[in-house]
Design an enzyme around this catalytic site. Structure first.
Site, PDB file in Angstrom:
ATOM      1  N   GLY A   1       0.741  -1.262   0.000  1.00 15.50           N
ATOM      2  CA  GLY A   1       0.000   0.000   0.000  1.00 15.50           C
ATOM      3  C   GLY A   1       0.766   1.305   0.000  1.00 15.50           C
ATOM      4  N   GLY A   2       2.012   1.308  -0.441  1.00 12.64           N
ATOM      5  CA  GLY A   2       2.766   2.576  -0.479  1.00 12.64           C
ATOM      6  C   GLY A   2       2.030   3.662  -1.253  1.00 12.64           C
TER       7      GLY A   2
ATOM      8  N   CYS B   1       7.875  -0.133 -12.235  1.00 17.79           N
ATOM      9  CA  CYS B   1       9.198   0.347 -11.816  1.00 17.79           C
ATOM     10  C   CYS B   1      10.259  -0.306 -12.708  1.00 17.79           C
ATOM     11  CB  CYS B   1       9.454   0.083 -10.331  1.00 17.79           C
ATOM     12  SG  CYS B   1       9.243  -1.627  -9.827  1.00 17.79           S
TER      13      CYS B   1
END
Length: 403
Positions: free
Chosen positions: A236-237, A354
């Site tokens: 959950g960043g 990413c």
């Protein structure tokens, strides 16, 4: 610098687990740091940074030390001796370091540093792939940047404090930070420090999150009161960042196929004071189908090769396989096809990874837009973030609008 036997032993034990048993470097280091309660922050820093350093330069150091996997303990001491010699650290007269050829080590280093795959310490296939996807010049710069140690960047939790207040709070703890241009909620540590023991962290005033990663939630254009679905939420960043941007108003549905990650998100949300997050475990396709055409905003932070975050996960260079990449690209497209149906007409979606590879990024978006499911969407904008240009992690994000 003087080498201490118990710290060096810890490093060798850690490398054995990472290289020979395939354990994750961050987990191994977490365990190592609990080994001796008498160690101060300097000792722990030595163990963590030396282990990461040797993992990062594994191929180069192994080549210089003339050792191959699986490594014996003697092999690992030879690799350690290469690390110390190249850093100008005087080797103590321990039996492990007998007959260390210091001049030969330096000569081999100069020789191998002329060849990129050794200089940057990467597998042959990764070097070839980087050149194929980014071109010789861009890949050379990018892989060099991805081998640098990552900065520690915090994301200020605006549900509880402001950037200025947090900076002052940390300054009182002798932790010096600076603002980062074009990253409204980011603070960069001027020197590395353990921020997790601070009251500011325990009270949910910040999360550790790289500056590039912080761009993703902002790219989603969320507003208080919206219904937002984070489809690959993990721990959950980015979900927590979305909650703060929405000022706790509206609804965020956090989906993931891993229930344990969602449990971690619940803990973090409580600490952050984020009350508008509803975690939902994807245990069948029904969970997704129930949400078709229901969300104002959808984030697909897709699983990927992670090549953009090698600075903080250097062991990924040795774990990643070409076959995994082929498989993950199929998964990325499947996720795009299925989860895009959650966006309601007029809503928006962000696809993010990413990774720095066009085949995982803009090519996936092109394939999606040319498909049956993608014909209802228009491309709005994209952001390709390269470590060599920003000094932060490599990332990609594309914003798409549903007609």
């Amino acid at each position: 610098m003087r080498l201490h036997r118990n710290l060096c032993f810890a490093v060798i034990d850690g490398l054995t687990l990472i290289f020979n048993e395939g354990k994750y470097a961050d987990k191994v280091i977490q365990q190592l740091l609990k080994r001796d309660k008498r160690w101060g922050s300097r000792d722990r820093g030595f163990v963590a940074e030396t282990t990461y350093d040797i993992v990062r330069w594994k191929r180069l150091y192994s080549e210089i030390a003339e050792v191959k996997e699986p490594y014996s303990r003697e092999d690992l001491w030879r690799v350690f001796a290469v690390w110390a010699t190249l850093r100008g650290i005087k080797l103590p007269d321990w039996k492990y370091f007998e007959n260390t050829p210091s001049r030969k080590i330096k000569g081999r280093f100069d020789e191998l540093s002329k060849i990129r795959k050794f200089k940057e310490s990467i597998p042959d296939w990764m070097d070839e792939l980087g050149v194929k996807e980014l071109g010789e010049a861009a890949w050379t710069k990018e892989i060099a940047a991805l081998n640098e140690q990552a900065d520690v960047v915090l994301r200020v939790n605006t549900l509880k404090t402001t950037k200025e207040k947090l900076q002052a709070e940390l300054f009182d703890l002798e932790i010096d930070t600076e603002f980062i241009k074009d990253h409204p909620n980011a603070l960069r540590l001027k020197e590395r420090a353990n921020v997790f023991t601070s009251d500011a962290f325990k009270n949910g005033h910040f999360e550790v999150q790289d500056a590039s990663s912080q761009l993703v939630a902002e790219f989603l254009n969320v507003e208080p009161g919206m219904r937002v679905v984070d489809t690959c939420a993990g721990a959950g960043g980015k979900t927590l960042h979305i909650a703060s941007l929405m000022e706790n108003k509206g609804q965020i549905i956090a989906l993931d196929i891993y229930a344990n990650k969602l449990n971690e998100l619940k803990r973090r949300a409580k600490r952050n004071g984020a009350h508008n997050i509803e975690p939902r475990h994807i245990d069948s396709t029904k969970v997704i189908k129930k949400l078709y055409d229901k969300a104002d905003r959808v984030l697909i932070d897709a699983p990927c090769s992670g090549l953009g975050v090698l600075r903080r996960n250097p062991d990924a260079k040795w774990k990643l396989e070409p076959a995994f990449l082929d498989k993950i690209k199929i998964t990325q497209q499947e996720i795009l096809q299925q989860y895009s149906r959650i966006v309601k007409p007029g809503g928006q979606m962000v696809y993010a990874t990413c990774s720095i590879l066009p085949s995982e990024n803009q090519n996936q978006v092109k394939t999606f837009l040319a498909s049956e499911a993608g014909k209802d969407f228009t491309f709005v904008k994209e952001n390709k973030v390269l470590a060599s240009k920003t000094g932060f992690d490599g990332f990609y994000m594309a914003l798409l609008q549903k007609k």
